[in-house]
Design a protein around this motif. Structure first.
Motif, PDB file in Angstrom:
ATOM      1  N   TYR A 145     118.732 -37.780 136.290  1.00 19.72           N
ATOM      2  CA  TYR A 145     117.910 -37.741 137.481  1.00 19.72           C
ATOM      3  C   TYR A 145     116.564 -38.410 137.188  1.00 19.72           C
ATOM      4  N   GLY A 184     122.416 -29.339 144.203  1.00 14.15           N
ATOM      5  CA  GLY A 184     121.227 -30.178 143.982  1.00 14.15           C
ATOM      6  C   GLY A 184     120.062 -29.627 144.780  1.00 14.15           C
ATOM      7  N   LEU A 213     121.225 -35.870 146.981  1.00 12.15           N
ATOM      8  CA  LEU A 213     121.683 -35.830 145.583  1.00 12.15           C
ATOM      9  C   LEU A 213     122.693 -36.935 145.301  1.00 12.15           C
ATOM     10  N   HIS A 225     122.033 -40.154 143.615  1.00  8.15           N
ATOM     11  CA  HIS A 225     121.735 -40.205 142.178  1.00  8.15           C
ATOM     12  C   HIS A 225     122.989 -40.086 141.315  1.00  8.15           C
TER      13      HIS A 225
END
Ligand SMILES: C[S@@+](CC[C@H](N)C(=O)[O-])C[C@H]1O[C@@H](n2cnc3c(N)ncnc32)[C@H](O)[C@@H]1O
Length: 258
Positions: free
Chosen positions: A7, A49, A114, A117
């Protein structure tokens, strides 16, 4: 899986402050999605997330689940989220790419911002779909596209897209997910976009914080002259020195497990 996948925006105080702002700007469109298409009073709702827990608390408030579980890989965010968790809301550390989740089966699995990513988001979604009860819903809320007439905002978006692309993922994850077949064992219930109109100050603040975090995390060169100038332009938008516009389109898809 890309082993470099991590991340990019970190989880320190500035990164958390950035997510506070994201939560304020995205909350209205997420609340409408949950209210319109989420099942009321499900037994278990999971927010994948979850960051510092804004989306988890919103999920809990709108759907009133018996139990709401927020999952994030960041221990720091999970700790922060747990500090003021309302009754019935719990948080746990978990890598979203892994199933089973710590608690299953869920009536709702929700995720915002999320999949941008993660590599191969459709494979990830296929795993999540297996964590649902029959009839349970998988709700996703990801960026689709942005429109702006401001050169600094446009340049920031190019930088952000390139950084995420380097990891094999897509900032604007929405279009590819929208075009793909639904995860195995599910049907698409709804596939739409919501519009988020950002004031110049909010766009400048959000993009400015994002760029500051990317520079500090070493995702882009911190001292690059062009990026230093871009940072100043974004900060100027916050101070109201320019009047650009920015519209985000958020892809919202709901799948139901057979
Ligand atoms: C942009 S934030 C979104 C937070 C929240 N959903 C929201 O919209 O306010 C993305 C979150 O995903 C988490 N994350 C990134 N990769 C993850 C992974 N592989 N497993 C679990 N969480 C992950 C990050 O720690 C971060 O909290």
């Amino acid at each position: 899986m890309n082993t470099d996948e991590r991340y990019l925006y970190g989880d320190d105080d500035l990164a958390a402050e950035r997510l506070d702002l994201v939560a304020r700007l995205f909350e209205p469109s997420t609340a409408v999605l949950l209210d319109r298409l989420g099942p009321l009073t499900p037994a278990l709702a999971i927010d994948v997330g979850c960051g510092p827990g804004h989306t988890t608390r919103l999920l809990h408030r709108v759907l009133s689940p018996g139990r709401t579980l927020g999952l994030d890989q960041s221990e720091r965010y999970v700790r922060r989220a747990s500090e003021d968790a309302p009754d019935g809301v719990v948080f746990a550390c978990h890598d979203a790419r892994e199933v089973p989740f710590p608690e299953t089966p869920a009536d709702v699995v929700y995720c915002r911002l999320l999949l941008a990513h993660l590599n191969r988001p459709m494979d990830v979604l296929a795993g999540w779909a297996t964590q649902l009860v029959p009839g349970g819903v998988l709700m996703i809320d990801e960026l689709d596209r942005a429109e702006t007439d401001d050169a600094a905002f446009r340049r920031y978006l190019e930088v952000a897209v390139a950084v995420i692309e380097r990891q094999g993922s897509a900032l604007f994850a929405g279009p590819a997910i929208a075009a793909a077949a639904p995860p195995a064992g599910t049907q698409t219930v709804s596939n739409d976009t919501a519009t988020i109109r950002l004031s110049p100050a909010d766009a400048g603040r959000m993009f400015g914080m994002n760029l500051r975090v990317l520079r500090r995390e070493g995702q882009v060169p911190a001292d690059d002259a062009e990026l230093v100038e871009l940072q100043a332009s974004l900060d100027a938008a916050v101070a109201g020195e320019v009047r650009p516009t920015c519209v985000l389109h958020q892809r919202q898809i709901v799948y139901r497990r057979a």
